[in-house]
Motif scaffolding. Sequence first.
Motif, PDB file in Angstrom:
ATOM      1  N   VAL A   1       7.322   8.509   2.997  1.00 56.17           N
ATOM      2  CA  VAL A   1       6.894   7.502   3.965  1.00 56.17           C
ATOM      3  C   VAL A   1       5.385   7.312   3.859  1.00 56.17           C
ATOM      4  O   VAL A   1       4.624   8.278   3.891  1.00 56.17           O
ATOM      5  CB  VAL A   1       7.270   7.913   5.406  1.00 56.17           C
ATOM      6  N   TYR A   2       4.960   6.048   3.739  1.00 54.88           N
ATOM      7  CA  TYR A   2       3.550   5.696   3.629  1.00 54.88           C
ATOM      8  C   TYR A   2       3.150   4.823   4.825  1.00 54.88           C
ATOM      9  O   TYR A   2       3.973   4.533   5.698  1.00 54.88           O
ATOM     10  CB  TYR A   2       3.278   4.952   2.321  1.00 54.88           C
ATOM     11  N   THR A   3       1.911   4.392   4.850  1.00 57.97           N
ATOM     12  CA  THR A   3       1.441   3.454   5.865  1.00 57.97           C
ATOM     13  C   THR A   3       0.696   2.323   5.167  1.00 57.97           C
ATOM     14  O   THR A   3       0.395   2.412   3.977  1.00 57.97           O
ATOM     15  CB  THR A   3       0.480   4.132   6.866  1.00 57.97           C
ATOM     16  N   ALA A   4       0.384   1.261   5.929  1.00 56.50           N
ATOM     17  CA  ALA A   4      -0.339   0.129   5.344  1.00 56.50           C
ATOM     18  C   ALA A   4      -1.714   0.547   4.851  1.00 56.50           C
ATOM     19  O   ALA A   4      -2.205   0.060   3.833  1.00 56.50           O
ATOM     20  CB  ALA A   4      -0.467  -0.991   6.376  1.00 56.50           C
ATOM     21  N   LYS A   5      -2.350   1.492   5.548  1.00 51.74           N
ATOM     22  CA  LYS A   5      -3.698   1.909   5.178  1.00 51.74           C
ATOM     23  C   LYS A   5      -3.703   3.000   4.120  1.00 51.74           C
ATOM     24  O   LYS A   5      -4.686   3.174   3.417  1.00 51.74           O
ATOM     25  CB  LYS A   5      -4.448   2.391   6.427  1.00 51.74           C
ATOM     26  N   GLU A   6      -2.626   3.742   4.010  1.00 55.77           N
ATOM     27  CA  GLU A   6      -2.569   4.840   3.044  1.00 55.77           C
ATOM     28  C   GLU A   6      -1.309   4.692   2.208  1.00 55.77           C
ATOM     29  O   GLU A   6      -0.219   5.092   2.618  1.00 55.77           O
ATOM     30  CB  GLU A   6      -2.571   6.190   3.781  1.00 55.77           C
ATOM     31  N   GLN A   7      -1.478   4.068   1.016  1.00 54.80           N
ATOM     32  CA  GLN A   7      -0.331   3.807   0.161  1.00 54.80           C
ATOM     33  C   GLN A   7      -0.347   4.647  -1.112  1.00 54.80           C
ATOM     34  O   GLN A   7       0.418   4.379  -2.037  1.00 54.80           O
ATOM     35  CB  GLN A   7      -0.281   2.313  -0.185  1.00 54.80           C
ATOM     36  N   THR A   8      -1.221   5.658  -1.150  1.00 55.90           N
ATOM     37  CA  THR A   8      -1.261   6.547  -2.307  1.00 55.90           C
ATOM     38  C   THR A   8      -0.756   7.946  -1.966  1.00 55.90           C
ATOM     39  O   THR A   8      -0.222   8.634  -2.822  1.00 55.90           O
ATOM     40  CB  THR A   8      -2.694   6.650  -2.865  1.00 55.90           C
ATOM     41  N   LYS A   9      -0.942   8.366  -0.735  1.00 53.76           N
ATOM     42  CA  LYS A   9      -0.533   9.695  -0.310  1.00 53.76           C
ATOM     43  C   LYS A   9       0.507   9.571   0.801  1.00 53.76           C
ATOM     44  O   LYS A   9       0.243   8.990   1.849  1.00 53.76           O
ATOM     45  CB  LYS A   9      -1.744  10.481   0.204  1.00 53.76           C
ATOM     46  N   PRO A  10       1.727  10.116   0.596  1.00 48.17           N
ATOM     47  CA  PRO A  10       2.765   9.989   1.627  1.00 48.17           C
ATOM     48  C   PRO A  10       2.397  10.747   2.899  1.00 48.17           C
ATOM     49  O   PRO A  10       1.800  11.814   2.858  1.00 48.17           O
ATOM     50  CB  PRO A  10       4.008  10.590   0.958  1.00 48.17           C
ATOM     51  N   GLN A  11       2.765  10.156   4.037  1.00 47.05           N
ATOM     52  CA  GLN A  11       2.518  10.792   5.325  1.00 47.05           C
ATOM     53  C   GLN A  11       3.608  11.787   5.683  1.00 47.05           C
ATOM     54  O   GLN A  11       3.386  12.739   6.424  1.00 47.05           O
ATOM     55  CB  GLN A  11       2.431   9.727   6.421  1.00 47.05           C
ATOM     56  N   SER A  12       4.796  11.572   5.165  1.00 42.13           N
ATOM     57  CA  SER A  12       5.917  12.492   5.386  1.00 42.13           C
ATOM     58  C   SER A  12       6.972  12.227   4.317  1.00 42.13           C
ATOM     59  O   SER A  12       6.921  11.211   3.616  1.00 42.13           O
ATOM     60  CB  SER A  12       6.516  12.310   6.781  1.00 42.13           C
TER      61      SER A  12
END
Length: 801
Positions: free
Chosen positions: A775-786
Amino acid sequence: MLRIHAVLLVGVFSVFTCVCAGGEEAIAKKRGLVPTWEVNHELACKAPSGPLDDASCDVEAVEKANREQLWGILEELTNTTYFRLMQINLQGKCNFWGKGLDDCNKTLPETDEEGDSEDIEGGGKKKKKACDLDLSNSPTVAAKKPVPAFDTPPPGLFGGGLPMGGFPPMPGQANVVDRTITQEEKASIKAMDDEKCNDATLPEFWLDMCRNIPTNSSDYVNLMLNPERWTGYNGSHVWNAIYHENCFEKMGDLEEMCYEERVLYRLLSGMHASINIHISLNYFPPSKGKREKWEPNLERFMQQFGTQPERLKNLHFAFVVLLRAFAKASPYLYNYPFHAGDAGEDEKVAKLVQRLLDSDVMGSCASVFEAFDETLMFKEGDEPSTLTTLKSQFKGVFHNISQVMDCISCQKCKLHGKIQLLGMGTALKILLLPEQLIAASLTRPELVALFNTLHKFSNAIQKVPELSAMYQAVQMSYKSSILEEATPRIAETPTSTPPPMSGGFASSGKAAPAYSQEHAGDLDAGVAAVAGAARSGSVGDGDEDALIDGLLDRDGDLLLLARHYAARSPARFVQHAVRYVRSSGSARPNSAASMMGQGEPVWDAIIIGGGLAGLSAALTMLDRGGRVVLLEKQGHLGGNSAWASSGVNAVDVNNTASGDSVDAFTADTVKGAGRGDNPLIPVLTSGSVDALAWLRGRLSEHLSLDLVGQLGGHSFPRTHRPSSGLAGSAMIFAIQKQLEKVLKDGSGRFELMKWTRASKLITEGGAVVGVEYDVYTAKEQTKPQSSGKLMGRNVLIATGG
């Protein structure tokens, strides 16, 4: 006569006040977020609702459009190179008082966060002030960093006109025009331009709306490196100057204002609300041993908005006005060259802008895009002299406010204040100019400011329910802890099923344990956090059901997470809790948690890809009673299918007059392919009959393929498309509306996971039985958040070519 009253400053005087005057130390002491009894502990933010004054829509319509369509696209757009690099002059001289009234000298606490200090000669670090701009990785004309190749707009499109005769100049020295202009001639040109902008009877009067917010800076500021947040700067004197020295003539009530006054008041109040929401959202900076990232000041948020829903309504109004300007400029924006030198990203930006402008998005959000009527401003019914004075004073007030921005000594505060005021000025210019002047009137910095201000207002609207839920969770937790200390411990009532306090949900259908005061605060905080996430749309219905079931069944691991996360960081609690119910073996087989339960797969189908193929498959399986989860790597649905423009090639067997047939379609396809041995050709041609019938039948509520044409290679008219908008976008929208019904029906049969990328297929005995995902976010698309995994009977890969 225009009367911009002092009521403008009621609740607005501290737009740039990061900490209210005199209250800085008191607020700083509350960094532990321990509430005080001066704040009502039963208070939750009174959500705005009902009609918006001076607009023809309601709050609910704005929030629905923002949540379902606009926020995700704007979030992606403002993270692109074109829209995150801004040129704006921050060196303007303050004309109202001398330097030093309230310079920003706050420094950030020691932290591991990158970018909070810089090297200085002789070794060591120079501590950055909270107000300092971060110019690292920001390109400049002075060649510190290469400047992206922003394209010059084509002639007649946002600046730059064709030479006389309408043809571009031919190459060669013989055709070079000598463009030398003397200083006297320049002065004459300026005088002629000023004459147009000073004559309120001319259509060009509004061209210089933003003249006091200059963008002639050689430096580009990277807005991603300079987010809007607490700096410690007190700017109340700035707003006192606006009131006492520049703009407002006398006190008055909002009801007494004329329409134009109310519009300007609500715009500035909405800007104030947006700024304060973002400051409250990112108030306490990272600090070693205390916080890993910026955290909110929930009490500050509630003190400003808890009993003032009209301030939030003005935020919605300002958002609507900007959307109306965006819609009016849409003919020019649709094909505008948003080029920053990276072909792949440039294409992405163009498609995202076109997605915002698609008739289906604007159609579904019509009540929002069309809610503000600029033609009501400066109506011709007034006497000509009165109308001229009204226009001059309106623009004069805006110019004065623009100049006051130069008196903000905090660079970051000045940056965000100027950008948002420039965005609003650009919107007003678009709305007040005749359509034929819009194309030549806008600059790239004005466009960047308009889009970023739209995003700021959108994000603020999105975060209000989240902040309110977080505050409520803290209050409930704090109140429960007080009651726990004051009340003797109550033993749990014995039940036939003891609570599983060491992990694992209680079995479905069995009695839950009695409410224990020992875990009351954890349970309350956990439920409040899940409720807030559900209201903001950040958790799906399936995950919401699983989390609530687990909390009410007193799952020990969930309550442990709630104790340490839910009160202080509800969003992180929900993130960890969702990961827990999806990845542990403790999820209920009859819940929406996406794992194997009792040997049976929860999902009948896991679909990877949210384009036309994936969405069609999802709706078809749901119609047949299946349970479906869909993974989409972007923040919005549609994929490349959304840009398909021509239509659907299909044989309409009900239109016997056309003479078309499956055989004729097959023959045309074989001829075009140059070969007839492809077994997929009859699948395409014969299947088109049922496909067209499904589109016209199942999606008839939101889709009308009312046009048919004959394109190249076809011997009969068989290309079906809607009369407005792109065919692909129209079909995506229609399917999405049907899927939303299933999401909201409470059955838990469908879950949509955006910003989720499938990373690995799970196999068992040669069969694919599941998917691992990130799972990523709009601001962080290189490192998964979970990360997590899903199990299902079928896995459908619909990721295109």
